[in-house]
Design an enzyme around this catalytic site. Structure first.
Site, PDB file in Angstrom:
ATOM      1  N   ARG A 203       0.837  -1.195   0.000  1.00  0.00           N
ATOM      2  CA  ARG A 203       0.000   0.000   0.000  1.00  0.00           C
ATOM      3  C   ARG A 203       0.874   1.247   0.000  1.00  0.00           C
ATOM      4  O   ARG A 203       1.716   1.421   0.874  1.00  0.00           O
ATOM      5  CB  ARG A 203      -0.911  -0.009   1.235  1.00  0.00           C
ATOM      6  CG  ARG A 203      -1.943   1.104   1.221  1.00  0.00           C
ATOM      7  CD  ARG A 203      -2.946   0.942   2.329  1.00  0.00           C
ATOM      8  NE  ARG A 203      -2.336   1.063   3.650  1.00  0.00           N
ATOM      9  CZ  ARG A 203      -3.024   1.046   4.780  1.00  0.00           C
ATOM     10  NH1 ARG A 203      -4.333   0.862   4.756  1.00  0.00           N
ATOM     11  NH2 ARG A 203      -2.415   1.165   5.941  1.00  0.00           N
TER      12      ARG A 203
ATOM     13  N   THR B 163      -0.943   7.586  -0.899  1.00  0.00           N
ATOM     14  CA  THR B 163      -2.255   7.477  -1.548  1.00  0.00           C
ATOM     15  C   THR B 163      -3.109   6.367  -0.965  1.00  0.00           C
ATOM     16  O   THR B 163      -4.322   6.331  -1.183  1.00  0.00           O
ATOM     17  CB  THR B 163      -2.089   7.195  -3.055  1.00  0.00           C
ATOM     18  OG1 THR B 163      -1.497   5.892  -3.215  1.00  0.00           O
ATOM     19  CG2 THR B 163      -1.188   8.245  -3.705  1.00  0.00           C
TER      20      THR B 163
ATOM     21  N   ASP C  77      -0.613  -3.612  12.588  1.00  0.00           N
ATOM     22  CA  ASP C  77      -0.162  -4.126  11.293  1.00  0.00           C
ATOM     23  C   ASP C  77       0.022  -5.634  11.401  1.00  0.00           C
ATOM     24  O   ASP C  77       0.924  -6.113  12.095  1.00  0.00           O
ATOM     25  CB  ASP C  77       1.153  -3.456  10.894  1.00  0.00           C
ATOM     26  CG  ASP C  77       1.590  -3.828   9.492  1.00  0.00           C
ATOM     27  OD1 ASP C  77       1.889  -5.013   9.249  1.00  0.00           O
ATOM     28  OD2 ASP C  77       1.640  -2.925   8.635  1.00  0.00           O
TER      29      ASP C  77
ATOM     30  N   ASP D 135       3.557  -7.008  10.440  1.00  0.00           N
ATOM     31  CA  ASP D 135       4.564  -6.760  11.457  1.00  0.00           C
ATOM     32  C   ASP D 135       4.406  -7.695  12.651  1.00  0.00           C
ATOM     33  O   ASP D 135       5.392  -8.214  13.201  1.00  0.00           O
ATOM     34  CB  ASP D 135       4.478  -5.314  11.944  1.00  0.00           C
ATOM     35  CG  ASP D 135       5.045  -4.321  10.929  1.00  0.00           C
ATOM     36  OD1 ASP D 135       5.766  -4.759  10.020  1.00  0.00           O
ATOM     37  OD2 ASP D 135       4.770  -3.115  11.077  1.00  0.00           O
TER      38      ASP D 135
END
Length: 209
Positions: free
Chosen positions: A104, A108, A200, A203
Protein backbone atom coordinates in the site's frame (compact mmCIF):
# COMPACT_ATOMS: atom_id res chain seq x y z
CA UNK A 1 -24.55 -12.36 -5.85
CA UNK A 2 -21.79 -12.77 -3.28
CA UNK A 3 -22.53 -12.88 0.43
CA UNK A 4 -20.70 -11.57 3.49
CA UNK A 5 -20.25 -14.07 6.33
CA UNK A 6 -19.19 -12.81 9.77
CA UNK A 7 -18.27 -15.70 12.06
CA UNK A 8 -19.68 -15.67 15.57
CA UNK A 9 -18.21 -18.97 16.78
CA UNK A 10 -16.89 -18.57 20.36
CA UNK A 11 -13.51 -20.17 19.56
CA UNK A 12 -12.92 -17.80 16.66
CA UNK A 13 -13.93 -14.76 18.68
CA UNK A 14 -11.72 -15.82 21.61
CA UNK A 15 -8.66 -16.31 19.41
CA UNK A 16 -9.23 -13.05 17.53
CA UNK A 17 -9.39 -11.22 20.87
CA UNK A 18 -6.04 -12.74 21.85
CA UNK A 19 -4.57 -11.58 18.54
CA UNK A 20 -5.79 -8.04 19.17
CA UNK A 21 -3.93 -7.86 22.48
CA UNK A 22 -0.79 -5.73 22.11
CA UNK A 23 0.99 -8.04 24.57
CA UNK A 24 0.56 -11.19 22.47
CA UNK A 25 4.07 -12.23 21.30
CA UNK A 26 5.01 -13.08 17.71
CA UNK A 27 5.02 -16.87 18.07
CA UNK A 28 1.63 -16.94 19.77
CA UNK A 29 0.24 -14.51 17.18
CA UNK A 30 1.38 -16.84 14.37
CA UNK A 31 -0.10 -19.87 16.08
CA UNK A 32 -3.40 -18.06 16.56
CA UNK A 33 -3.46 -16.98 12.89
CA UNK A 34 -3.04 -20.61 11.83
CA UNK A 35 -5.76 -21.78 14.23
CA UNK A 36 -8.25 -19.09 13.21
CA UNK A 37 -7.67 -19.71 9.50
CA UNK A 38 -8.33 -23.40 10.04
CA UNK A 39 -11.56 -22.70 11.92
CA UNK A 40 -12.70 -20.24 9.24
CA UNK A 41 -11.65 -22.55 6.44
CA UNK A 42 -13.73 -25.34 7.94
CA UNK A 43 -16.85 -23.24 7.35
CA UNK A 44 -15.77 -21.59 4.10
CA UNK A 45 -15.26 -25.01 2.47
CA UNK A 46 -18.74 -26.21 3.41
CA UNK A 47 -19.90 -26.49 -0.22
CA UNK A 48 -16.90 -28.36 -1.66
CA UNK A 49 -18.06 -31.07 -4.07
CA UNK A 50 -18.09 -34.71 -2.97
CA UNK A 51 -17.84 -37.95 -4.90
CA UNK A 52 -19.49 -41.16 -3.76
CA UNK A 53 -16.94 -43.97 -3.58
CA UNK A 54 -16.98 -47.56 -2.43
CA UNK A 55 -14.76 -48.45 0.53
CA UNK A 56 -14.39 -51.46 2.75
CA UNK A 57 -14.69 -51.03 6.50
CA UNK A 58 -13.57 -53.77 8.94
CA UNK A 59 -17.21 -54.92 8.82
CA UNK A 60 -18.32 -54.67 5.19
CA UNK A 61 -18.22 -52.78 1.90
CA UNK A 62 -20.12 -49.50 1.85
CA UNK A 63 -20.56 -46.30 -0.13
CA UNK A 64 -19.07 -43.15 1.36
CA UNK A 65 -18.49 -39.53 0.41
CA UNK A 66 -15.02 -38.15 -0.25
CA UNK A 67 -13.83 -34.81 -1.61
CA UNK A 68 -13.75 -34.66 -5.38
CA UNK A 69 -10.20 -33.36 -4.85
CA UNK A 70 -7.68 -31.32 -6.76
CA UNK A 71 -9.84 -28.25 -7.27
CA UNK A 72 -8.69 -25.82 -4.57
CA UNK A 73 -6.23 -22.94 -4.83
CA UNK A 74 -5.07 -20.84 -1.89
CA UNK A 75 -3.77 -17.38 -2.78
CA UNK A 76 -2.38 -15.28 0.07
CA UNK A 77 -1.80 -11.58 -0.48
CA UNK A 78 1.83 -11.03 0.48
CA UNK A 79 3.07 -10.73 3.00
CA UNK A 80 0.50 -10.88 5.80
CA UNK A 81 -1.69 -13.41 3.96
CA UNK A 82 1.05 -16.02 4.49
CA UNK A 83 -0.10 -16.32 8.09
CA UNK A 84 -3.34 -17.97 6.90
CA UNK A 85 -1.83 -20.52 4.51
CA UNK A 86 -0.76 -23.27 6.94
CA UNK A 87 -4.17 -23.49 8.59
CA UNK A 88 -5.90 -23.86 5.22
CA UNK A 89 -3.37 -26.45 4.04
CA UNK A 90 -3.97 -28.54 7.15
CA UNK A 91 -7.59 -28.75 6.06
CA UNK A 92 -6.92 -29.23 2.34
CA UNK A 93 -3.32 -30.49 1.98
CA UNK A 94 -3.70 -31.14 -1.76
CA UNK A 95 -4.53 -27.50 -2.55
CA UNK A 96 -2.22 -25.57 -4.83
CA UNK A 97 -0.82 -22.27 -3.55
CA UNK A 98 -0.37 -19.07 -5.55
CA UNK A 99 0.87 -15.68 -4.38
CA UNK A 100 -0.08 -12.07 -5.08
CA UNK A 101 2.35 -9.39 -3.93
CA UNK A 102 0.93 -5.96 -3.18
CA UNK A 103 1.95 -3.07 -1.00
CA UNK A 104 0.00 0.00 0.00
CA UNK A 105 1.41 3.36 -1.05
CA UNK A 106 1.84 5.27 2.23
CA UNK A 107 0.63 8.54 0.70
CA UNK A 108 -2.25 7.48 -1.55
CA UNK A 109 -3.15 4.24 0.33
CA UNK A 110 -3.59 2.65 -3.12
CA UNK A 111 -2.26 -0.88 -3.86
CA UNK A 112 0.82 -1.42 -6.03
CA UNK A 113 1.49 -4.87 -7.54
CA UNK A 114 5.00 -6.29 -7.43
CA UNK A 115 4.39 -10.06 -7.82
CA UNK A 116 1.72 -12.47 -9.07
CA UNK A 117 2.30 -16.22 -9.50
CA UNK A 118 -0.71 -18.54 -9.74
CA UNK A 119 -1.32 -22.22 -10.60
CA UNK A 120 -1.61 -22.68 -14.36
CA UNK A 121 -5.06 -24.24 -13.98
CA UNK A 122 -6.42 -21.44 -11.79
CA UNK A 123 -9.50 -21.22 -14.04
CA UNK A 124 -10.53 -24.74 -12.94
CA UNK A 125 -10.17 -24.18 -9.19
CA UNK A 126 -12.08 -22.71 -6.29
CA UNK A 127 -9.81 -19.89 -5.21
CA UNK A 128 -9.49 -18.73 -1.60
CA UNK A 129 -7.82 -15.32 -1.41
CA UNK A 130 -6.32 -14.77 2.04
CA UNK A 131 -5.46 -11.50 3.78
CA UNK A 132 -5.78 -10.86 7.54
CA UNK A 133 -7.06 -7.29 7.18
CA UNK A 134 -9.70 -5.78 4.90
CA UNK A 135 -9.21 -2.06 5.50
CA UNK A 136 -9.76 0.30 2.56
CA UNK A 137 -10.46 -2.67 0.28
CA UNK A 138 -8.00 -1.45 -2.34
CA UNK A 139 -5.56 -4.35 -2.03
CA UNK A 140 -8.34 -6.94 -1.97
CA UNK A 141 -9.98 -5.48 -5.08
CA UNK A 142 -6.64 -5.33 -6.91
CA UNK A 143 -5.72 -8.91 -5.94
CA UNK A 144 -9.07 -10.24 -7.15
CA UNK A 145 -8.66 -8.21 -10.35
CA UNK A 146 -5.27 -9.84 -11.03
CA UNK A 147 -6.61 -13.33 -10.30
CA UNK A 148 -9.66 -12.85 -12.51
CA UNK A 149 -7.44 -11.55 -15.33
CA UNK A 150 -5.66 -14.90 -15.25
CA UNK A 151 -8.90 -16.83 -15.68
CA UNK A 152 -10.23 -17.58 -12.19
CA UNK A 153 -14.01 -17.60 -11.94
CA UNK A 154 -14.87 -19.04 -8.51
CA UNK A 155 -13.26 -16.79 -5.88
CA UNK A 156 -13.80 -16.37 -2.14
CA UNK A 157 -12.09 -13.82 0.08
CA UNK A 158 -11.12 -14.68 3.67
CA UNK A 159 -9.91 -12.16 6.23
CA UNK A 160 -9.46 -11.91 9.95
CA UNK A 161 -10.75 -8.38 10.57
CA UNK A 162 -12.67 -6.07 8.24
CA UNK A 163 -13.78 -2.45 8.33
CA UNK A 164 -17.21 -1.54 6.90
CA UNK A 165 -15.48 0.66 4.32
CA UNK A 166 -13.44 -2.25 2.98
CA UNK A 167 -16.41 -4.61 2.85
CA UNK A 168 -18.36 -2.04 0.83
CA UNK A 169 -15.52 -1.40 -1.64
CA UNK A 170 -14.82 -5.10 -2.26
CA UNK A 171 -18.50 -6.03 -2.53
CA UNK A 172 -19.19 -3.26 -5.03
CA UNK A 173 -16.10 -3.99 -7.15
CA UNK A 174 -16.63 -7.77 -7.14
CA UNK A 175 -20.27 -8.51 -6.32
CA UNK A 176 -19.85 -12.14 -7.40
CA UNK A 177 -17.48 -13.22 -4.60
CA UNK A 178 -18.27 -14.36 -1.06
CA UNK A 179 -16.44 -12.65 1.80
CA UNK A 180 -15.62 -14.52 5.02
CA UNK A 181 -14.75 -12.42 8.08
CA UNK A 182 -13.79 -13.38 11.63
CA UNK A 183 -14.62 -9.94 13.05
CA UNK A 184 -16.27 -6.80 11.63
CA UNK A 185 -14.78 -3.70 13.25
CA UNK A 186 -15.99 -0.13 13.63
CA UNK A 187 -14.19 2.15 11.15
CA UNK A 188 -10.89 3.27 9.60
CA UNK A 189 -8.81 5.99 11.22
CA UNK A 190 -7.05 8.85 9.41
CA UNK A 191 -4.13 6.54 8.58
CA UNK A 192 -6.47 3.92 7.03
CA UNK A 193 -5.93 1.48 9.91
CA UNK A 194 -8.86 -0.55 11.22
CA UNK A 195 -10.23 0.55 14.61
CA UNK A 196 -9.97 -1.17 17.05
CA UNK A 197 -8.13 -3.67 14.82
CA UNK A 198 -4.86 -5.28 15.88
CA UNK A 199 -2.23 -3.05 14.30
CA UNK A 200 -0.16 -4.13 11.29
CA UNK A 201 -0.80 -7.86 10.82
CA UNK A 202 2.39 -8.38 8.80
CA UNK A 203 4.56 -6.76 11.46
CA UNK A 204 2.94 -8.80 14.18
CA UNK A 205 3.32 -12.06 12.23
CA UNK A 206 6.95 -11.55 11.32
CA UNK A 207 8.26 -9.45 14.20
CA UNK A 208 9.05 -6.38 12.10
CA UNK A 209 8.20 -2.72 12.61
Amino acid sequence: MGKVYVFDHPLIQHKVSMMRDVNTPVKEFRDLAREVSMLMGFEATRDLPLNEVEIETPICKTKANMLAGGDIAIVPILRAGLGFVDGMLELVPTAKVGHVGLYRDPDTHEPVEYYCKLPTDIDQRKVFVLDPMLATGGSAVAAVDFIKQRGAKDIRFMCLIAAPEGIKVLSEAHPDIDIYIAAKDDHLNEHAYIVPGLGDAGDRLFGTK
